[in-house]
Design a protein around this motif. Sequence first.
Motif, PDB file in Angstrom:
ATOM      1  N   THR A 162     -12.814  -3.024   2.136  1.00 51.73           N
ATOM      2  CA  THR A 162     -11.665  -2.823   3.027  1.00 51.73           C
ATOM      3  C   THR A 162     -12.073  -2.180   4.340  1.00 51.73           C
ATOM      4  O   THR A 162     -11.346  -2.286   5.320  1.00 51.73           O
ATOM      5  CB  THR A 162     -10.577  -1.960   2.362  1.00 51.73           C
ATOM      6  N   GLN A 163     -13.222  -1.529   4.356  1.00 57.30           N
ATOM      7  CA  GLN A 163     -13.692  -0.889   5.577  1.00 57.30           C
ATOM      8  C   GLN A 163     -14.610  -1.798   6.392  1.00 57.30           C
ATOM      9  O   GLN A 163     -15.178  -1.381   7.397  1.00 57.30           O
ATOM     10  CB  GLN A 163     -14.435   0.419   5.242  1.00 57.30           C
TER      11      GLN A 163
ATOM     12  N   MET B 295     -14.123   0.732  -7.688  1.00 59.22           N
ATOM     13  CA  MET B 295     -13.143   1.149  -6.676  1.00 59.22           C
ATOM     14  C   MET B 295     -13.843   1.446  -5.352  1.00 59.22           C
ATOM     15  O   MET B 295     -13.322   1.134  -4.271  1.00 59.22           O
ATOM     16  CB  MET B 295     -12.343   2.345  -7.169  1.00 59.22           C
ATOM     17  N   PHE B 296     -15.048   2.006  -5.407  1.00 62.40           N
ATOM     18  CA  PHE B 296     -15.805   2.258  -4.182  1.00 62.40           C
ATOM     19  C   PHE B 296     -16.210   0.926  -3.542  1.00 62.40           C
ATOM     20  O   PHE B 296     -16.191   0.793  -2.317  1.00 62.40           O
ATOM     21  CB  PHE B 296     -17.031   3.123  -4.477  1.00 62.40           C
ATOM     22  N   TRP B 297     -16.553  -0.066  -4.371  1.00 58.89           N
ATOM     23  CA  TRP B 297     -16.876  -1.414  -3.883  1.00 58.89           C
ATOM     24  C   TRP B 297     -15.698  -1.971  -3.073  1.00 58.89           C
ATOM     25  O   TRP B 297     -15.870  -2.496  -1.970  1.00 58.89           O
ATOM     26  CB  TRP B 297     -17.191  -2.309  -5.076  1.00 58.89           C
ATOM     27  N   VAL B 298     -14.495  -1.838  -3.630  1.00 62.88           N
ATOM     28  CA  VAL B 298     -13.293  -2.327  -2.950  1.00 62.88           C
ATOM     29  C   VAL B 298     -13.072  -1.544  -1.661  1.00 62.88           C
ATOM     30  O   VAL B 298     -12.729  -2.125  -0.623  1.00 62.88           O
ATOM     31  CB  VAL B 298     -12.065  -2.243  -3.885  1.00 62.88           C
ATOM     32  N   TYR B 299     -13.276  -0.233  -1.713  1.00 62.87           N
ATOM     33  CA  TYR B 299     -13.120   0.589  -0.511  1.00 62.87           C
ATOM     34  C   TYR B 299     -14.067   0.119   0.585  1.00 62.87           C
ATOM     35  O   TYR B 299     -13.669  -0.035   1.741  1.00 62.87           O
ATOM     36  CB  TYR B 299     -13.369   2.062  -0.834  1.00 62.87           C
ATOM     37  N   LEU B 300     -15.326  -0.125   0.227  1.00 55.12           N
ATOM     38  CA  LEU B 300     -16.290  -0.608   1.219  1.00 55.12           C
ATOM     39  C   LEU B 300     -15.836  -1.936   1.824  1.00 55.12           C
ATOM     40  O   LEU B 300     -15.931  -2.136   3.041  1.00 55.12           O
ATOM     41  CB  LEU B 300     -17.682  -0.767   0.592  1.00 55.12           C
TER      42      LEU B 300
ATOM     43  N   GLY C 103       0.804  -1.210   0.000  1.00 55.06           N
ATOM     44  CA  GLY C 103       0.000   0.000   0.000  1.00 55.06           C
ATOM     45  C   GLY C 103       0.838   1.261   0.000  1.00 55.06           C
ATOM     46  O   GLY C 103       0.509   2.231  -0.670  1.00 55.06           O
TER      47      GLY C 103
END
Length: 174
Positions: free
Chosen positions: A106-107, A99-104, A19
């Motif tokens: 990861t959260q 990308m928002f899907w991946v962000y969700l 990262g």
Amino acid sequence: LPGSSDSPVSASGVAGIIGTRHHETGVEGRESAIMAAEEINDYPVEIHDYLSAFANSIDAADEMLKNMMSVSRNELLQKLDPLEQAKVDLVSAYTLNSMFWVYLATQGVNPKEHPVKQELERIRVYMNRVKELTDKKTAGKLDRGAASRFVRNALWEPKPKNASKVAHKRKSKS
């Protein structure tokens, strides 16, 4: 990592290295991420190929983004026909929502229960419509006259009975 016998600390350490290194560019960024991950000898060896592939994917995405950002959106769209403009808009929207899907994820939020799932499905429907239009545009046209001549000449037609007797008599006389 799922299926790993190592502690979560080592997995997060590798993820942290990858990262922090993704901001570097080109081959140097990929190599330094791999070398940094190799310095930590407490990650499973079998994920080395996955880390390398991940670093390569980051480099490829970085290169694409640099190319896209080098030209203004208006300048890019002026060079494209309306169908190509729609493709660019749909791919951009799909990428952003992915990308928002991946962000969700990861959260710790389940993206399957979030409205982003419906948005991705909606975009996918429009992408399929654009693909259908593109396929229709590039599909070959049928020349009905040529097709009917081809079929007519390719079909077997029995010869009249008299024609075969006449041909047989000619052969026997010679």
